[in-house]
Design an enzyme around this catalytic site. Structure first.
Site, PDB file in Angstrom:
ATOM      1  N   GLY A   1     -77.462 -60.982   3.976  1.00  0.00           N
ATOM      2  CA  GLY A   1     -78.754 -60.918   3.297  1.00  0.00           C
ATOM      3  C   GLY A   1     -79.392 -62.290   3.271  1.00  0.00           C
ATOM      4  O   GLY A   1     -79.093 -63.160   4.100  1.00  0.00           O
ATOM      5  N   SER A   2     -80.238 -62.492   2.275  1.00  0.00           N
ATOM      6  CA  SER A   2     -80.999 -63.743   2.205  1.00  0.00           C
ATOM      7  C   SER A   2     -80.097 -64.913   1.814  1.00  0.00           C
ATOM      8  O   SER A   2     -79.037 -64.726   1.203  1.00  0.00           O
ATOM      9  CB  SER A   2     -82.100 -63.585   1.155  1.00  0.00           C
ATOM     10  OG  SER A   2     -81.506 -63.275  -0.096  1.00  0.00           O
TER      11      SER A   2
ATOM     12  N   GLY B   1     -76.878 -65.290  -0.702  1.00  0.00           N
ATOM     13  CA  GLY B   1     -75.621 -65.871  -0.216  1.00  0.00           C
ATOM     14  C   GLY B   1     -75.149 -67.040  -1.072  1.00  0.00           C
ATOM     15  O   GLY B   1     -73.950 -67.209  -1.301  1.00  0.00           O
TER      16      GLY B   1
ATOM     17  N   GLU C   1     -73.398 -64.009   5.968  1.00  0.00           N
ATOM     18  CA  GLU C   1     -74.316 -63.842   7.117  1.00  0.00           C
ATOM     19  C   GLU C   1     -75.723 -63.832   6.542  1.00  0.00           C
ATOM     20  O   GLU C   1     -76.202 -62.795   6.085  1.00  0.00           O
ATOM     21  CB  GLU C   1     -74.031 -62.513   7.832  1.00  0.00           C
ATOM     22  CG  GLU C   1     -72.655 -62.398   8.444  1.00  0.00           C
ATOM     23  CD  GLU C   1     -72.560 -63.094   9.804  1.00  0.00           C
ATOM     24  OE1 GLU C   1     -73.593 -63.555  10.327  1.00  0.00           O
ATOM     25  OE2 GLU C   1     -71.448 -63.159  10.346  1.00  0.00           O
TER      26      GLU C   1
HETATM   27  P1  NAD Z   1     -81.361 -59.548   0.100  1.00  0.00           P
HETATM   28  O1  NAD Z   1     -80.664 -60.855  -0.026  1.00  0.00           O
HETATM   29  O2  NAD Z   1     -82.538 -59.289  -0.753  1.00  0.00           O
HETATM   30  O3  NAD Z   1     -80.327 -58.343  -0.177  1.00  0.00           O
HETATM   31  C1  NAD Z   1     -79.161 -58.183   0.587  1.00  0.00           C
HETATM   32  C2  NAD Z   1     -78.116 -57.456  -0.235  1.00  0.00           C
HETATM   33  O4  NAD Z   1     -77.658 -58.321  -1.275  1.00  0.00           O
HETATM   34  C3  NAD Z   1     -78.621 -56.190  -0.919  1.00  0.00           C
HETATM   35  O5  NAD Z   1     -77.609 -55.224  -0.877  1.00  0.00           O
HETATM   36  C4  NAD Z   1     -78.885 -56.671  -2.346  1.00  0.00           C
HETATM   37  O6  NAD Z   1     -78.813 -55.640  -3.305  1.00  0.00           O
HETATM   38  C5  NAD Z   1     -77.759 -57.670  -2.528  1.00  0.00           C
HETATM   39  N1  NAD Z   1     -78.008 -58.732  -3.514  1.00  0.00           N
HETATM   40  C6  NAD Z   1     -79.174 -59.341  -3.811  1.00  0.00           C
HETATM   41  N2  NAD Z   1     -78.977 -60.321  -4.701  1.00  0.00           N
HETATM   42  C7  NAD Z   1     -77.649 -60.346  -4.979  1.00  0.00           C
HETATM   43  C8  NAD Z   1     -76.823 -61.146  -5.825  1.00  0.00           C
HETATM   44  N3  NAD Z   1     -77.329 -62.126  -6.572  1.00  0.00           N
HETATM   45  N4  NAD Z   1     -75.477 -60.894  -5.829  1.00  0.00           N
HETATM   46  C9  NAD Z   1     -74.949 -59.928  -5.055  1.00  0.00           C
HETATM   47  N5  NAD Z   1     -75.691 -59.122  -4.263  1.00  0.00           N
HETATM   48  C10 NAD Z   1     -77.029 -59.334  -4.221  1.00  0.00           C
HETATM   49  O7  NAD Z   1     -81.749 -59.392   1.660  1.00  0.00           O
HETATM   50  P2  NAD Z   1     -82.580 -58.243   2.376  1.00  0.00           P
HETATM   51  O8  NAD Z   1     -84.036 -58.420   2.050  1.00  0.00           O
HETATM   52  O9  NAD Z   1     -81.954 -56.926   2.188  1.00  0.00           O
HETATM   53  O10 NAD Z   1     -82.342 -58.639   3.926  1.00  0.00           O
HETATM   54  C11 NAD Z   1     -83.059 -59.629   4.586  1.00  0.00           C
HETATM   55  C12 NAD Z   1     -82.270 -60.909   4.697  1.00  0.00           C
HETATM   56  O11 NAD Z   1     -80.999 -60.663   5.272  1.00  0.00           O
HETATM   57  C13 NAD Z   1     -82.937 -61.913   5.625  1.00  0.00           C
HETATM   58  O12 NAD Z   1     -82.837 -63.184   5.046  1.00  0.00           O
HETATM   59  C14 NAD Z   1     -82.111 -61.820   6.896  1.00  0.00           C
HETATM   60  O13 NAD Z   1     -82.172 -62.962   7.713  1.00  0.00           O
HETATM   61  C15 NAD Z   1     -80.752 -61.588   6.343  1.00  0.00           C
HETATM   62  N6  NAD Z   1     -79.855 -60.996   7.330  1.00  0.00           N
HETATM   63  C16 NAD Z   1     -78.912 -61.793   7.896  1.00  0.00           C
HETATM   64  C17 NAD Z   1     -78.072 -61.288   8.873  1.00  0.00           C
HETATM   65  C18 NAD Z   1     -77.047 -62.155   9.543  1.00  0.00           C
HETATM   66  O14 NAD Z   1     -76.162 -61.600  10.185  1.00  0.00           O
HETATM   67  N7  NAD Z   1     -77.107 -63.455   9.429  1.00  0.00           N
HETATM   68  C19 NAD Z   1     -78.171 -59.936   9.249  1.00  0.00           C
HETATM   69  C20 NAD Z   1     -79.137 -59.144   8.624  1.00  0.00           C
HETATM   70  C21 NAD Z   1     -79.974 -59.688   7.661  1.00  0.00           C
END
Ligand code: NAD
EC number: 1.2.1.3
Length: 508
Positions: free
Chosen positions: A239-240, A244, A261
């Protein structure tokens, strides 16, 4: 879409309850999953509450005691059957991915194909979880290392790859002997339920304990629980970078293991020696594919000054050809953003770029009218910008591409590396010296560095992930499996003496 949901065992009234089993944790509040394609509600889903979370953890612990004793090739055989089931469900699952997430149908099918590929990879891997043997310094001794499963792997995933990222983690973790608990993105819960139903079919046919595959659907709070839970030795989070940092800190505080990731800010260097026809396709697909919502999306083009004008004009002409609309219609190139919040972020980024002095060559904007009722369709935009702009340093998860000029390759590499993220990078060149310099230790600082292909569209055979604020984790191919296991060094004495290491004397 009703036929697709029915084929995947999902009831629109309460998707989670559809299987009639304990597989899916519930008990919490009810949310709706809306499609960004047409703005319609697809189904309602019950989120996991505290009690359900505990039940899933308990089931996973029980299942681990059993699953770790299966020979690894036997676990591989179950994964082989999962791959077969995914082949069977490729069409409905690919369609659901496209409809719930908004990516093109081709990319939806591609995502399921990636799941099938990782299953095949994991089956082979199940016979290759090799450790080394070493020569002991002591006579009559043998030393070797073996790899054991860790236990529960918690998987937190993002909306943009709603099924593939889970499978990259899960299929490897399973052959390694771990059990998994998945917290999918709350924006794509139905894709997760569909996967759970498919897995459930295979597990029931093989009497695999259901706790091997746990699902907890919830918002960030459930992700936080996973990050802080000492019963989960490995947390794999996609995720973001913001997420992370929070997850990495929580897991680190309890000395757990995390695989992160996170966001990318990927660039392509276009050399004066590039094949411009290849470069154009690579750049446009990289920038607008999945409406700019891939972690590997091309966000920056660093173009040699001698070809800048010619390449820019070609690019602008290519953008004019783009068809934006329903991603299930295969004539369209660009689908919607995930939701209105993402549209707002896109608009803010365009404003910020302008405020910092950026000049738009292809103007952005939100589309409305027939076919765009969801309010999530935006125009891919292209701007001339400077590398140091704050907005250029930042990942905006939308189709906005920034163009920059360079003179020397050193300068181009410095611009490419000069952002906080380090996921994917490319150079377009037919010049061997340039290509090798880009790949050298003084070249790209990213986890992925390509020559004459774009930044997106990785294959499962390589280890996937990136450096710096991308988090440092590696998933999928190569030896990425090692993070899902613990290494044990074993020394066995088969002599009649007890010689000590380093020749230390200890006589009784
Ligand atoms: P996001 O960070 O908003 O959410 C990702 C996941 O994390 C969701 O399941 C969310 O509920 C959970 N989450 C959010 N805050 C959290 C916290 N504080 N503790 C634990 N879990 C939490 O990201 P998104 O909008 O779903 O996805 C987009 C982002 O993901 C972009 O930044 C993209 O680059 C990244 N991404 C990276 C990869 C990689 O392999 N590097 C792959 C896919 C997406």
């Amino acid at each position: 879409m009703q036929d697709v949901l029915a084929a995947l065992g999902i009831k629109a009234s309460n998707a989670g309850a559809s299987t009639g089993t304990q597989w899916i944790a519930g008990g919490g509040k009810e949310i709706s999953s809306f499609s960004p394609v047409d703005g319609k509600e697809i189904a309602k889903v019950t989120l996991a509450n505290e009690e359900a979370y505990e039940r899933v953890i308990k089931k996973a612990q029980e299942a681990f005691a059993e699953w770790r004793m299966y020979p690894s090739p036997k676990r591989g055989d179950i994964v082989r059957q999962v791959g077969e089931a995914l082949r069977k469900y490729k069409e409905p699952l690919g369609k659901l991915v496209s409809y719930e997430m908004g990516k093109s149908l081709q990319e939806g099918y591609g995502e399921v194909q990636e799941m099938i590929d990782i299953c095949d990879f994991a089956v082979g891997l199940s016979r290759q979880l090799h450790g080394l043997t070493m020569h002991s310094e002591r006579p009559g001794h043998r030393m070797y290392e073996q790899w054991h499963p860790l236990g529960i792997v918690g998987i937190i995933s993002a909306f943009n790859f709603p099924v593939a990222v889970w499978s990259w983690n899960t299929m490897l973790a399973w052959v390694c002997g771990d059990v998994c608990i998945w917290k999918p993105s709350e924006k794509t819960p139905l894709c997760a339920i569909a996967c759970q139903n498919i897995i459930s079919e295979v597990f029931q046919a093989n009497n695999v304990p259901e706790g091997v595959c746990g699902l907890v659907i919830g918002e960030a709070a459930i992700g936080e629980k996973i990050a802080n839970d000492p019963r989960i030795p490995l947390v794999s989070a996609t995720g973001s970078t913001r997420m992370g940092k929070a997850v990495g800190a929580a897991v680190g505080a309890r000395l757990g293991r995390s695989l992160l990731e996170l966001g990318g800010n990927n660039a392509i260097i276009i050399s004066k020696d590039a094949d411009l026809d290849i470069a154009i396709v690579g750049c446009v697909f990289g920038a607008v594919g999945t409406a700019g919502q891939r972690c590997t999306t091309t966000r920056r083009l660093i173009i040699h000054e001698s070809i800048y004008d010619a390449f820019r004009d070609k690019l602008v002409a290519a953008y004019k050809q783009l068809r934006i609309g329903d991603p299930l219609d295969q004539n369209n190139h660009v689908g919607p953003l995930i939701d209105k919040g993402a549209v707002e972020q896109y608009q803010k980024a365009i404003e910020k770029c302008k405020a910092e002095g950026g000049r738009f060559l292809v103007e952005g904007g939100v589309l409305d009218g027939a076919g765009y009722e969801s309010g999530c369709y935006v125009k891919p935009a292209v701007a001339e910008a400077q590398p140091h702009f704050e907005i250029v340093q930042h990942e905006t998860f939308a189709p906005i591409l920034y163009l920059m000029k360079y003179n020397t390759l050193e300068e181009a590499i410095a611009i490419q590396n000069g952002v906080p993220q380090g996921l994917s990078s490319s150079i377009m060149t037919l010049n061997l010296r340039e290509a090798e310099s880009f790949l050298s230790s003084a070249g790209s600082d990213c986890g992925i560095a390509n020559v004459n292909i774009g930044t997106s569209g990785a294959e499962i055979g390589g280890a996937f992930g990136g450096e710096k604020e991308t988090g440092g984790g590696r998933e999928s191919g190569s030896d990425a499996w090692r993070v899902y296991m613990r290494r044990q060094t074993n020394t066995i004495n088969y002599s009649t003496q007890l010689p000590l290491a380093q020749g230390i004397k200890f006589d009784l």
